[in-house]
Design an enzyme around this catalytic site. Sequence first.
Site, short mmCIF file in Angstrom:
data_model
loop_
_atom_site.label_atom_id
_atom_site.label_comp_id
_atom_site.label_asym_id
_atom_site.label_seq_id
_atom_site.Cartn_x
_atom_site.Cartn_y
_atom_site.Cartn_z
N HIS A 179 -6.65 0.70 5.39
CA HIS A 179 -6.26 0.09 6.67
C HIS A 179 -4.77 0.26 6.90
CE1 HIS A 179 -5.48 -3.09 3.72
NE2 HIS A 179 -4.53 -3.50 4.52
N TYR A 214 -7.68 -0.72 -2.00
CA TYR A 214 -7.11 -1.39 -3.18
C TYR A 214 -7.79 -2.73 -3.40
CZ TYR A 214 -4.37 -3.93 0.33
OH TYR A 214 -3.99 -4.68 1.41
N ARG A 252 -10.04 -4.03 -0.40
CA ARG A 252 -9.73 -3.82 1.02
C ARG A 252 -10.11 -2.40 1.42
NH1 ARG A 252 -6.70 -6.26 4.34
NH2 ARG A 252 -8.51 -5.77 5.59
N TYR A 291 1.43 -0.72 -2.22
CA TYR A 291 2.48 -1.02 -1.24
C TYR A 291 3.86 -0.95 -1.87
CZ TYR A 291 -0.84 -3.00 2.16
OH TYR A 291 -1.84 -3.19 3.06
N HIS A 300 -1.74 -1.83 9.05
CA HIS A 300 -1.39 -3.03 9.83
C HIS A 300 -0.66 -2.59 11.09
CE1 HIS A 300 -2.24 -5.91 6.50
NE2 HIS A 300 -1.93 -4.87 5.74
#
Lengths: 206, 245
Positions: free
Chosen positions: B163, B150, B160, B111, B165
């Site tokens: 995905h 990640y 995770r 991120y 959000h």
Amino acid sequence: MPQRLDYLKETPSQTAGPYVHIGLAPGAAGFEIYDQELGWDISGPNAKGERIRVEGIVTDGTGSPVKDVLLEAWQANAEGVYAHPGHSGEVEEGFRGWGRVITDFETGEWGFDTVKPGAVMGRNGQMMAPHISLWIVARGINVGLNTRIYFEDEAEANAADPVLNVIEWEHRRATLIAKRELRDGLAVYHFDIRLQGGDETVFFDI
Amino acid sequence: MTKPPQPGEFYQRDRRWHPPALSRDYKTSVTRAPQFPLISLENTASEMTGPVFGRNDIAPADNDLLTNYAQPGESPVGERIIVHGKVLDENARPVPNTLVEIWQANASGRYRHKKDSYRGALDPNFGGCGRTLTDGNGCYRFRTVKPGAYPWRNGVNDWRPAHIHVSVFGTGFAQRLITQLYFEGDPLIARCPIVNTIPDPEAVQMLIARLDMNATIPLDTIAYRFDIVLRGRRSTLFENRLEGN
């Protein structure tokens, strides 16, 4: 088999996670991408009424500040009118009544500037005391939490408020009343949110 | 000025369909879950109304994550995808002109956030957020790259699934929703403690985007379809009207 009902199911919620800022407040995540971020100005320049600031911290069940929260506020203007086509009345040019803030990464403090909302007509002709609706999301919160900020200096209206009066435990109503102080002439309301514990904030299923 | 019909109350949220606040296997929820039951409220104007956004609030290119942070002439690394779908309510009616915001990791699972220290590489051409308004039919569309999986500190070997959000407004504050979009066929979905906060396996299926070959652009971009359902409103015809003053 009886007939089927053709309603859809609501999309289930998932946590906003620790990096909610990227999507909803990228400046806070550490980069500039949009020409304008949304939600930093709740009331706009033309709103009538008393200019106020609301601030506080969010704490978890251990009493520690929660430093990755995003809060959204939704409120009426000083006349008790929402900036929404379904609500009767007009609002000032530039008044949206909605904003979003994040908690500070180091201290967990949050705050926003707005105008104090007016009383809003509730159900069955019962007036609701002035309040700001809050929606709280963060890592570890699976479904956004809804609560309301009421104002300490509205004791009479608060006592008659049909929503506060739904809360069976009278001492818990106090968790929704923001404390007022004057700071350099500005009215500052203090509203801490406790996610868990004996003194936890009242949250609503709206 | 003529106002449109006053909005009705929302159907009650099915709390057994959503994840409970406390999910022991998602450890962060344990100290952040309220202990006391939520106080149930009947809708008032404060819940039936919500913020309204317009074309002036965002830029048309905000929905293109392939270009909205890239240097001119460059592109982010990763699988180029379209994510598109409809925002509907529980009555299966489209929700037009509503704000949809997304954020995600890049193709390495990293991120662009000052608190993310994962060793996956940052991509100088990828910001990781986008936003758009649904059109008159409730449709929305983004271009982006497929995010990478990640690791995260829950168990030491929890990963995770890929995905995105997703945040949606609807027309009333009580419809406000944040969720996560997963991708069809990902073996990490079934292992994920955050996915598994949702008790009903059918509800999980609503979060899995389907490969959509008809919306794919040949030789260019693979498409995934993800519809979003917000709470429905009661008909206002025979109901109490929302009272203003």
